[in-house]
Design a protein around this motif. Sequence first.
Motif, PDB file in Angstrom:
ATOM      1  N   UNK A  30       0.853  -1.181   0.000  1.00 12.24           N
ATOM      2  CA  UNK A  30       0.000   0.000   0.000  1.00 12.24           C
ATOM      3  C   UNK A  30       0.889   1.231   0.000  1.00 12.24           C
ATOM      4  N   UNK A  31       0.264   2.383  -0.036  1.00 17.23           N
ATOM      5  CA  UNK A  31       1.047   3.625   0.072  1.00 17.23           C
ATOM      6  C   UNK A  31       0.538   4.453   1.235  1.00 17.23           C
ATOM      7  N   UNK A  83      -3.170  10.148  -4.787  1.00 18.47           N
ATOM      8  CA  UNK A  83      -4.361   9.462  -5.290  1.00 18.47           C
ATOM      9  C   UNK A  83      -4.193   8.995  -6.737  1.00 18.47           C
ATOM     10  N   UNK A  84      -3.265   9.612  -7.485  1.00 22.65           N
ATOM     11  CA  UNK A  84      -3.003   9.121  -8.851  1.00 22.65           C
ATOM     12  C   UNK A  84      -2.492   7.693  -8.803  1.00 22.65           C
ATOM     13  N   UNK A  85      -1.845   7.331  -7.699  1.00 23.30           N
ATOM     14  CA  UNK A  85      -1.286   5.967  -7.599  1.00 23.30           C
ATOM     15  C   UNK A  85      -2.366   4.933  -7.314  1.00 23.30           C
ATOM     16  N   UNK A 101      -0.702   0.696  -8.664  1.00 24.22           N
ATOM     17  CA  UNK A 101      -1.690  -0.382  -8.671  1.00 24.22           C
ATOM     18  C   UNK A 101      -2.602  -0.393  -7.433  1.00 24.22           C
ATOM     19  N   UNK A 102      -2.570   0.672  -6.620  1.00 19.35           N
ATOM     20  CA  UNK A 102      -3.226   0.629  -5.310  1.00 19.35           C
ATOM     21  C   UNK A 102      -4.687   1.009  -5.453  1.00 19.35           C
ATOM     22  N   UNK A 145      -3.994   6.765   3.368  1.00 20.42           N
ATOM     23  CA  UNK A 145      -3.564   5.428   2.971  1.00 20.42           C
ATOM     24  C   UNK A 145      -4.285   5.036   1.694  1.00 20.42           C
ATOM     25  N   UNK A 146      -3.560   4.498   0.733  1.00 23.12           N
ATOM     26  CA  UNK A 146      -4.235   3.869  -0.399  1.00 23.12           C
ATOM     27  C   UNK A 146      -3.812   2.414  -0.443  1.00 23.12           C
TER      28      UNK A 146
END
Lengths: 277, 277
Positions: free
Chosen positions: A2-3, A23-25, A31-32, A77-78
């Motif tokens: 996660x990020x 949030x682009x990720x 891939x999140x 967190x994403x």
Amino acid sequence: MCELLGMSANTPTDLCFSFTGLTRRGGETGPHKDGWGVAFYEGKGVRMFHDPEPCATSPIADFVSKLPIKSKNAICHIRQANVGNINLANTHPFTRELWGRYWVFAHNGQLPNFSRRTGVYEAVGDTDSEELFCDIMNNVRQNLPRDAMPEQLAEKLVSLAKEYAQQGVFNCLLSNGDWLFTFCSTKLASITRRAPFGPACLSDVEVEIDFAAETTPKDVVSIIATEPLTNDEQWDIYERGEWKLWQEGEVIASGKVDVPEHKKEAEMVAPDPSLHD
Amino acid sequence: MCELLGMSANTPTDLCFSFTGLTRRGGETGPHKDGWGVAFYEGKGVRMFHDPEPCATSPIADFVSKLPIKSKNAICHIRQANVGNINLANTHPFTRELWGRYWVFAHNGQLPNFSRRTGVYEAVGDTDSEELFCDIMNNVRQNLPRDAMPEQLAEKLVSLAKEYAQQGVFNCLLSNGDWLFTFCSTKLASITRRAPFGPACLSDVEVEIDFAAETTPKDVVSIIATEPLTNDEQWDIYERGEWKLWQEGEVIASGKVDVPEHKKEAEMVAPDPSLHD
């Protein structure tokens, strides 16, 4: 994996710029795509937004990214799910009340088969991350006095983090609205912005900001993230086992503990070429 | 005083229509301008939105009123502050975790000087409402088994509600995502909508809905609110001391206890004309 994204500031500051990059990720540059959440402290209160949808396309994430919520402590967190289904109960960050404050936690990593020790806090969902959070909360409640100083808390948190990091990957952000504790088992980076402020460009989307136009000379704002979010600033990369306790945008305590490299993680990060040739 | 809104349904249903009506009372058709909040359960997870701004003009409330979040249990509150400052920590609904579920609570009324008994749950803000919630949670945790049936819980909740209603005004909504407990000390109304569905008009703003277009014949959706939200449907008005336990849109247990009328409340509801002539 996660990020993570955290903020510690000495004046209420919005997270719009970093949040837009992160949030682009969530399903676009990364891939999140298995949900996202963010917690903004305002005084002792906390404002939470959670969504099991990919944040790159979530209407709530789009709305939040434009909402100038001012906070001195925030955790975002994403998620890329590995343990637990994709649903709201499994979406970080998690919150519990202890000693009349809300504690907020987000985790990046994996501790397969982890189960918390006995205590009043129980997980609602079925992720290892929430089990870890409840284990931390039970340990803190049982072993520290309610007026424990942040440094005393950090000592306890570091010993728990070290224990977890021996069992798996454990990067985390934890706050009670007064301080922000950060621990790196594999990946974490930080940047502190202070006067003289300059411009910065996001790595994941073409957005530039001029911090000088949005700040006063007294502002100190630190951002902590899994990976640097801008491509024209110098981020500090945490070392394996390094921890920092943030307050008002500054590091008030830090250190480093021994953390083993896990076989699985090593494979993921730097695969043995012989296996793939 | 504040306004409450709850929903219990047998199928995930959005609250947009009722929420749109209620939010008009937050600074427009009503004086409840001191913040608002809403909690939507999705499975065991809960999605919360809180804002200390008046909901009639809050961008977040406007956004949420158009967001078709589907839930079987929801609790909403708009606040007119009497105890505690206007800030995020004092904004209902409140949440705590117990036995691996999130419990959510909102209160309408006033219990000046109430303070909770000892237990693990503590208030974060400084409202009587959050103290009451923590007292309920401590009592439930200490006195009931974790596998208590909803009816057994209701018995405990009613005895606590009766005790509180003897000290002040106590209208409340409480849910753990499985059931919704409602107690009326002065004011509460409900409506159950089921096939054949028809149209309905909000009282507070010119909005009409045709439920028949949005439902299936099996749907059962109950709305509980401080005052009726529509002007062309027959709402059931709770009596003083009446309680109902809702599940899947239906009342699964109900009853009535003796609750005294408080002098202050009597003055507010029906002022003695001699005092004002």
